[in-house]
Design a protein around this motif. Structure first.
Motif, PDB file in Angstrom:
ATOM      1  N   ARG A  45       1.777   2.789   9.072  1.00 23.59           N
ATOM      2  CA  ARG A  45       0.529   2.955   8.415  1.00 23.59           C
ATOM      3  C   ARG A  45      -0.040   4.412   8.354  1.00 23.59           C
ATOM      4  O   ARG A  45      -0.242   4.827   7.179  1.00 23.59           O
ATOM      5  CB  ARG A  45      -0.792   2.280   9.289  1.00 23.59           C
ATOM      6  CG  ARG A  45      -2.002   2.299   8.523  1.00 23.59           C
ATOM      7  CD  ARG A  45      -2.975   1.445   9.463  1.00 23.59           C
ATOM      8  NE  ARG A  45      -2.678   0.300   9.948  1.00 23.59           N
ATOM      9  CZ  ARG A  45      -3.053  -0.633   9.040  1.00 23.59           C
ATOM     10  NH1 ARG A  45      -3.591  -0.480   7.975  1.00 23.59           N
ATOM     11  NH2 ARG A  45      -2.771  -2.044   9.490  1.00 23.59           N
ATOM     12  N   ALA A  46       0.285   5.179   9.429  1.00 21.36           N
ATOM     13  CA  ALA A  46       0.117   6.756   9.419  1.00 21.36           C
ATOM     14  C   ALA A  46       0.775   7.491   8.399  1.00 21.36           C
ATOM     15  O   ALA A  46       0.508   8.310   7.325  1.00 21.36           O
ATOM     16  CB  ALA A  46       0.317   7.615  10.602  1.00 21.36           C
ATOM     17  N   ARG A  47       2.147   6.762   8.085  1.00 19.57           N
ATOM     18  CA  ARG A  47       3.034   7.466   7.020  1.00 19.57           C
ATOM     19  C   ARG A  47       2.582   7.324   5.698  1.00 19.57           C
ATOM     20  O   ARG A  47       2.562   8.245   4.583  1.00 19.57           O
ATOM     21  CB  ARG A  47       4.310   7.174   7.187  1.00 19.57           C
ATOM     22  CG  ARG A  47       5.575   7.828   6.713  1.00 19.57           C
ATOM     23  CD  ARG A  47       6.949   7.563   7.194  1.00 19.57           C
ATOM     24  NE  ARG A  47       7.435   6.401   6.811  1.00 19.57           N
ATOM     25  CZ  ARG A  47       7.805   5.500   7.858  1.00 19.57           C
ATOM     26  NH1 ARG A  47       7.335   5.880   9.095  1.00 19.57           N
ATOM     27  NH2 ARG A  47       8.274   4.486   7.528  1.00 19.57           N
ATOM     28  N   VAL A  48       2.127   5.934   5.290  1.00 15.79           N
ATOM     29  CA  VAL A  48       1.676   5.543   4.130  1.00 15.79           C
ATOM     30  C   VAL A  48       0.725   6.468   3.672  1.00 15.79           C
ATOM     31  O   VAL A  48       0.186   6.982   2.790  1.00 15.79           O
ATOM     32  CB  VAL A  48       1.566   4.020   3.933  1.00 15.79           C
ATOM     33  CG1 VAL A  48       0.836   3.418   2.748  1.00 15.79           C
ATOM     34  CG2 VAL A  48       2.859   3.452   3.948  1.00 15.79           C
ATOM     35  N   GLU A  49      -0.284   6.408   4.678  1.00 15.16           N
ATOM     36  CA  GLU A  49      -1.620   6.995   4.541  1.00 15.16           C
ATOM     37  C   GLU A  49      -1.617   8.663   4.184  1.00 15.16           C
ATOM     38  O   GLU A  49      -2.400   9.175   3.215  1.00 15.16           O
ATOM     39  CB  GLU A  49      -2.752   6.711   5.617  1.00 15.16           C
ATOM     40  CG  GLU A  49      -3.319   5.615   5.753  1.00 15.16           C
ATOM     41  CD  GLU A  49      -4.030   5.093   7.100  1.00 15.16           C
ATOM     42  OE1 GLU A  49      -4.055   6.115   7.820  1.00 15.16           O
ATOM     43  OE2 GLU A  49      -4.706   4.134   6.831  1.00 15.16           O
ATOM     44  N   ALA A  50      -0.541   9.283   4.829  1.00 13.51           N
ATOM     45  CA  ALA A  50      -0.327  10.584   4.701  1.00 13.51           C
ATOM     46  C   ALA A  50       0.088  10.756   3.223  1.00 13.51           C
ATOM     47  O   ALA A  50      -0.024  11.726   2.338  1.00 13.51           O
ATOM     48  CB  ALA A  50       0.822  11.188   5.586  1.00 13.51           C
ATOM     49  N   ALA A  51       1.146   9.757   2.623  1.00  8.94           N
ATOM     50  CA  ALA A  51       1.679   9.696   1.328  1.00  8.94           C
ATOM     51  C   ALA A  51       0.550   9.754   0.146  1.00  8.94           C
ATOM     52  O   ALA A  51       0.659  10.514  -0.714  1.00  8.94           O
ATOM     53  CB  ALA A  51       2.785   8.702   1.266  1.00  8.94           C
ATOM     54  N   MET A  52      -0.483   8.981   0.372  1.00  6.23           N
ATOM     55  CA  MET A  52      -1.228   8.680  -0.359  1.00  6.23           C
ATOM     56  C   MET A  52      -2.244   9.921  -0.594  1.00  6.23           C
ATOM     57  O   MET A  52      -2.682  10.364  -1.501  1.00  6.23           O
ATOM     58  CB  MET A  52      -2.301   7.513   0.043  1.00  6.23           C
ATOM     59  CG  MET A  52      -1.649   6.101  -0.197  1.00  6.23           C
ATOM     60  SD  MET A  52      -2.761   4.525  -0.267  1.00  6.23           S
ATOM     61  CE  MET A  52      -2.884   4.806   1.868  1.00  6.23           C
ATOM     62  N   GLN A  53      -2.563  10.583   0.622  1.00  6.09           N
ATOM     63  CA  GLN A  53      -3.330  11.843   0.589  1.00  6.09           C
ATOM     64  C   GLN A  53      -2.520  13.101  -0.170  1.00  6.09           C
ATOM     65  O   GLN A  53      -3.135  13.805  -0.880  1.00  6.09           O
ATOM     66  CB  GLN A  53      -3.458  12.355   1.892  1.00  6.09           C
ATOM     67  CG  GLN A  53      -4.346  13.548   2.101  1.00  6.09           C
ATOM     68  CD  GLN A  53      -5.187  13.786   3.326  1.00  6.09           C
ATOM     69  OE1 GLN A  53      -4.630  12.951   4.591  1.00  6.09           O
ATOM     70  NE2 GLN A  53      -5.826  14.703   3.556  1.00  6.09           N
ATOM     71  N   THR A  54      -1.367  13.119   0.321  1.00  6.50           N
ATOM     72  CA  THR A  54      -0.379  14.090  -0.308  1.00  6.50           C
ATOM     73  C   THR A  54      -0.333  13.944  -1.915  1.00  6.50           C
ATOM     74  O   THR A  54      -0.208  14.778  -2.637  1.00  6.50           O
ATOM     75  CB  THR A  54       1.219  14.008   0.166  1.00  6.50           C
ATOM     76  OG1 THR A  54       1.042  14.244   1.421  1.00  6.50           O
ATOM     77  CG2 THR A  54       1.918  15.022  -0.532  1.00  6.50           C
ATOM     78  N   LEU A  55      -0.154  12.647  -2.516  1.00  5.93           N
ATOM     79  CA  LEU A  55      -0.047  12.314  -3.743  1.00  5.93           C
ATOM     80  C   LEU A  55      -1.297  12.609  -4.502  1.00  5.93           C
ATOM     81  O   LEU A  55      -1.399  12.124  -5.807  1.00  5.93           O
ATOM     82  CB  LEU A  55       0.679  11.097  -4.043  1.00  5.93           C
ATOM     83  CG  LEU A  55       2.236  11.122  -3.575  1.00  5.93           C
ATOM     84  CD1 LEU A  55       2.903   9.793  -3.618  1.00  5.93           C
ATOM     85  CD2 LEU A  55       3.206  12.256  -4.273  1.00  5.93           C
ATOM     86  N   GLY A  56      -2.378  12.448  -3.747  1.00  9.06           N
ATOM     87  CA  GLY A  56      -3.965  11.928  -4.407  1.00  9.06           C
ATOM     88  C   GLY A  56      -3.845  10.709  -4.947  1.00  9.06           C
ATOM     89  O   GLY A  56      -4.601  10.557  -6.034  1.00  9.06           O
ATOM     90  N   TYR A  57      -3.378   9.684  -4.318  1.00  9.61           N
ATOM     91  CA  TYR A  57      -3.408   8.283  -4.709  1.00  9.61           C
ATOM     92  C   TYR A  57      -4.651   7.717  -4.624  1.00  9.61           C
ATOM     93  O   TYR A  57      -5.393   7.694  -3.722  1.00  9.61           O
ATOM     94  CB  TYR A  57      -2.109   7.504  -4.166  1.00  9.61           C
ATOM     95  CG  TYR A  57      -2.336   6.188  -4.445  1.00  9.61           C
ATOM     96  CD1 TYR A  57      -1.956   5.611  -5.588  1.00  9.61           C
ATOM     97  CD2 TYR A  57      -2.786   5.116  -3.586  1.00  9.61           C
ATOM     98  CE1 TYR A  57      -1.890   4.195  -5.958  1.00  9.61           C
ATOM     99  CE2 TYR A  57      -2.881   3.680  -3.923  1.00  9.61           C
ATOM    100  CZ  TYR A  57      -2.372   3.440  -5.219  1.00  9.61           C
ATOM    101  OH  TYR A  57      -2.318   2.019  -5.454  1.00  9.61           O
TER     102      TYR A  57
END
Length: 350
Positions: A45-57
């Protein structure tokens, strides 16, 4: 060209596929994280949330609605004349944003004959997943039945739950008002008056009970002439101030169920050339901005409204997800704010 595997934002809106590639998971896993499904490992979950934040999803709301049969909309229903609604909105938003819910505000007139029809139309047309209710709307007769009829989960602020389907976030109004009376007694006050709230505002009834508890604790008899009925407005505070300050002997301290009425009482005291707190101490409840703008600054009770609203929205989102909160009634402690409007009692008020 920038690749999603470079862990940097894209030059276009990110998609769920981009998030999955960035986090090294499947799109189904990203979907479970978006919908707060319980069967996702914390590290994933933390990895997915970090990816969303990085990509501005930003989640695709229509797609989420189709996939989950939810609108991801939270409604906030409140009386249009409420002076503290900004704090409530900020608190609800701070809970909604991390969970990717949007907020719809719906001001209304709590005393309108068409209130229930108005709220029913709002629920039907906007298809909100749940509601946060603010008093006095939450105290209106028939509101509970209406929400049950529409099948809409809700959490109320400053409300006493009636059954196991009624959820609320409150402050310790009764206890903190007892503490205010204790504070005034320690200053030597014995003739302590109280200005009651509007009878329609059931959530504020505990403030009067707290006054009675405090008077009993410090062994002071309640004088019925020193308890007057207000309507939660500045104008009613003026009327109550006239009633109290023309008495002989007059009260040495006046505790009001909200700050609007307290400032009305202060106006009457000033007009009568009475010194605050030298001749009469005045205290309120709520700690609205005007409490620090009047002179002298008003002793009052601070409600953590933003924190209460955030908790209410968090509880509501759990209910929307069929996650039953642990308690029907969550209590957040209020705080005495001692300022210059209260001081030692005058030995002879007349």
């Amino acid at each position: 060209m920038t690749s999603t595997t470079d862990k940097h934002p894209l030059d276009r809106p990110a998609t769920i596929t981009d998030v999955a590639e960035n986090a090294g998971v499947s799109m189904k896993t990203v979907s479970r994280v978006l919908n707060r499904a319980p069967n996702v490992k914390p590290a994933t979950r933390a990895r997915v949330e970090a990816a969303m934040q990085t990509l501005g999803y930003r989640p695709n709301s229509p797609a989420r609605m189709l996939a989950s049969n939810q609108t991801y909309l939270i409604g906030l229903i409140y009386n249009a004349s409420s002076s503290y609604i900004t704090s409530i909105q900020n608190g609800v938003l701070s809970a909604c944003r991390p969970e990717h819910y949007d907020l719809l505000i719906h001001p209304c007139s709590y005393d309108s004959p068409s209130l229930l029809d108005n709220i029913g139309d709002f629920i039907a047309s906007k298809r909100v997943d749940g509601l946060v209710l603010v008093p006095p709307v939450s105290d209106v007769a028939g509101i509970r039945e209406l929400l049950i009829e529409h099948g809409v989960v809700n959490v109320a602020i400053s409300h006493e739950p009636e059954d196991e389907t009624d959820w609320a976030v409150c402050t310790n109004d009764r206890e903190i008002c007892k503490n205010m009376v204790r504070h005034l007694s320690r200053l030597g006050h014995q003739r302590i008056a109280f200005v009651r709230s509007h009878p329609d505002h059931k959530a504020m009834a505990d403030r009067y009970l707290g006054y009675l508890d405090g008077m009993a604790e410090v062994k002071l008899k309640v004088n019925d002439a020193l308890v007057v009925q207000g309507e939660n407005t500045f104008e009613s505070g003026i009327d109550c101030g006239v009633q109290l300050l023309r008495q002989r002997p007059r009260p040495t301290a006046i505790f009001c169920a909200n700050d609007h009425m307290a400032t009305g009482v202060m106006k009457v005291a000033h007009e009568r050339r009475l010194q605050i707190p030298g001749d009469v101490s005045i205290a309120g409840f709520d700690d609205i901005p005007v409490a620090k703008q009047v002179w002298p600054q008003l002793t009052t009770v601070r409600q953590p409204l933003e924190a209460m609203a955030k908790l209410a929205a968090e509880e509501l989102i759990r209910l929307v997800r069929n996650e039953k909160p642990q308690e029907l009634r969550v209590v957040v402690d209020a705080e005495l704010i001692i300022r210059q409007s209260t001081g030692p009692a005058l030995v002879d008020p007349d």
